[in-house]
Design an enzyme around this catalytic site. Structure first.
Site, PDB file in Angstrom:
ATOM      1  N   LYS A 188     -61.287 -12.373 -26.245  1.00  0.00           N
ATOM      2  CA  LYS A 188     -61.883 -11.671 -25.107  1.00  0.00           C
ATOM      3  C   LYS A 188     -63.115 -12.400 -24.606  1.00  0.00           C
ATOM      4  O   LYS A 188     -63.908 -12.942 -25.387  1.00  0.00           O
ATOM      5  CB  LYS A 188     -62.244 -10.245 -25.530  1.00  0.00           C
ATOM      6  CG  LYS A 188     -62.768  -9.352 -24.407  1.00  0.00           C
ATOM      7  CD  LYS A 188     -63.043  -7.968 -24.950  1.00  0.00           C
ATOM      8  CE  LYS A 188     -63.586  -7.033 -23.882  1.00  0.00           C
ATOM      9  NZ  LYS A 188     -63.839  -5.678 -24.404  1.00  0.00           N
ATOM     10  N   SER A 236     -62.015  -2.263 -21.815  1.00  0.00           N
ATOM     11  CA  SER A 236     -62.315  -3.515 -21.147  1.00  0.00           C
ATOM     12  C   SER A 236     -61.603  -4.719 -21.745  1.00  0.00           C
ATOM     13  O   SER A 236     -61.723  -5.835 -21.243  1.00  0.00           O
ATOM     14  CB  SER A 236     -63.822  -3.762 -21.170  1.00  0.00           C
ATOM     15  OG  SER A 236     -64.299  -3.844 -22.505  1.00  0.00           O
ATOM     16  N   SER A 271     -62.454   0.382 -25.779  1.00  0.00           N
ATOM     17  CA  SER A 271     -62.037  -0.810 -25.044  1.00  0.00           C
ATOM     18  C   SER A 271     -60.928  -1.618 -25.687  1.00  0.00           C
ATOM     19  O   SER A 271     -60.374  -2.502 -25.043  1.00  0.00           O
ATOM     20  CB  SER A 271     -63.246  -1.724 -24.809  1.00  0.00           C
ATOM     21  OG  SER A 271     -64.090  -1.192 -23.827  1.00  0.00           O
TER      22      SER A 271
END
Length: 462
Positions: free
Chosen positions: A80, A154, A178
């Protein structure tokens, strides 16, 4: 799909039916040319191929024993964009400057040390502020089951990349859902370990953020977590042990929670888990959620932390939604933050007592189906000035506040063909219990894979 998932890739490499270089080359090409979902913000280059070459050499020289010390040898993973790989400095989903050193974050370093090949950075919202993957650095990440819809966030880029076969597994972060929210939206496994089990460096002052894996299967999640877990001097929480005694009974007490207002299709999808649990001999009881919604306290903790790290001279370049959160955070006093911490402590106490009665809690990961790709949430929560931007995921954020392990498991598809996630939550430190139950339940909740990414319209053509 190009990537096979961790277990399958290891099997093919072990049999000699695939080389690490062939696999890495195909994954890199797919990430560059077939990423119709905008899952990646950067794709690795020569360093990934050199790592694959080293993997092939070790496979030739080490034979079957090599897997004992290098359990991820030749496996492709993405990271990420909030986290630091040395060869792909993160933008953190932002146009703001990034002053972090070019060095692997501890979890990334441990993945590489286990033989994994890092193939790229996956998309996130700016600093992970929203549970969508909308930012100013690129298009929103799209859902692999329906590209008109959101992949969640996210860690949406991570979930979409795994679901679309653009890597074998991914590393994400979870500050209020997330990892688990995009896992539920994209039909993959999303595992948020107990706070500190995987070190998070630099550590977040709000003590909400966790790191964890997003792979296709529970077994792969357990393997990735095992590789990344362990104390690190940069994260003081990573040296803490479990608070609860191990639970080894095969017949578990399951507390089943139904939040208000879930979509009927979500309720139908997760409902199939209940007879599956009963069929395995577990006791399942309906229970009520906590008496007081901790969401206002969560907002204050997040907003105060965002404001503390934001410079006024950077406001114009910040994500507009995140800027609203920062502005609210600047209005909070120290007393406001302490009151929010008091709510957190009450929640921890209440859930600790609940976990004395139940071994595991079960519920829908997210009570809504995926919303439009460019939105930060359902329509009623899409205006950040209303401070409801995470309120639509009430089963996610409480367990960041308590630090409990939580895993989202694919639980089938709705009638419109969208994935549903079932969340399992255990006591702090009882990660193995959650993983074991999820692995036993997984075969009963099989979820079909999405259509191949190449069948969708290329991102560049949109």
């Amino acid at each position: 799909m190009t990537a096979h998932g961790i277990s399958r890739t290891r099997e093919l490499l072990r049999r000699g039916e695939l080389s690490a270089v062939e696999h890495t080359t195909a994954v890199l090409a797919a990430a560059r040319e077939q990423d119709t979902l905008d899952a990646y913000v950067a794709v690795a280059g020569e360093e990934a191929l050199r790592a694959a070459e080293r993997a092939d050499r070790r496979l030739r020289e080490g034979g079957p024993d090599v897997w004992r010390t290098l359990p991820l040898l030749g496996v492709t993973v993405s990271v990420k964009d909030l986290l630091q790989p040395r060869d792909l400095p993160p933008a953190r989903g932002s146009l703001l400057p990034n002053d972090r050193p070019r060095a692997d974050a501890p979890a990334v370093a441990r993945l590489r040390a286990a033989g994994a090949v890092v193939v790229g950075k996956t998309a996130t919202s700016e600093y992970g502020w929203s549970a969508s993957t909308v930012s100013r650095v690129g298009p929103p990440t799209r859902n692999p089951y329906d590209p008109r819809l959101s992949a969640g966030g996210s860690s949406g880029g991570a979930a979409a990349a795994v679901a679309a076969g653009l890597c074998d597994g991914s590393l994400g972060t979870d500050g209020a859902g997330s990892i688990r929210i995009p896992a539920a939206f994209c039909g993959v496994v999303g595992y948020k370990p107990s706070l500190g089990r995987i070190p998070y460096v630099p550590n977040s002052a709000d003590r909400l953020a966790h790191q964890g894996p997003l792979p296709r299967t529970v077994a792969d999640a357990a393997l990735l977590a095992q590789v990344m877990a362990g104390p690190h001097p940069g994260d003081p929480d990573s040296g803490l042990g479990p608070l609860d005694a191990p639970r080894t009974r095969r017949t578990l007490r399951i507390g089943w929670i139904e939040y208000e207002g879930p979509a009927e299709e979500v309720r139908r999808g997760t409902g199939q888990a209940r007879p599956a649990l009963l069929g395995q001999g577990h006791l399942v009881e309906d229970i009520e959620p906590y008496r007081t919604d901790p969401y206002p306290a969560l907002v204050d903790l997040l907003a105060a932390c965002e404001a503390a790290g934001a410079r006024p001279e950077h406001d114009e370049r910040a994500d507009p939604g995140r800027l609203e959160v920062i502005r609210y955070g600047r209005t909070l006093s120290g007393a406001d933050v302490i009151r929010a911490e008091e709510v957190r402590q009450e929640l921890r106490t209440g859930l600790r007592a609940l976990m004395d009665r139940y071994d595991v809690l079960a519920m829908a990961t997210v009570p809504v189906e995926p919303f439009a790709a460019g939105a930060i949430g359902p329509a009623w929560a899409a205006d950040p000035r209303a401070r409801r931007w995470l309120a639509w995921a009430p089963a996610a954020y409480p367990f960041n506040m308590t630090g409990q392990p939580a895993l989202s498991l694919p639980a089938g598809l709705t009638r419109s063909g969208l994935p549903v996630g079932l969340q399992l939550v255990g006591p702090v430190g009882a990660d193995d219990l959650v993983l074991t139950l999820a692995a036993r339940l997984e075969p009963d909740l099989a979820t079909p894979a999405p259509a191949p990414a190449r069948a969708l319209e290329p991102a560049a053509a949109r």
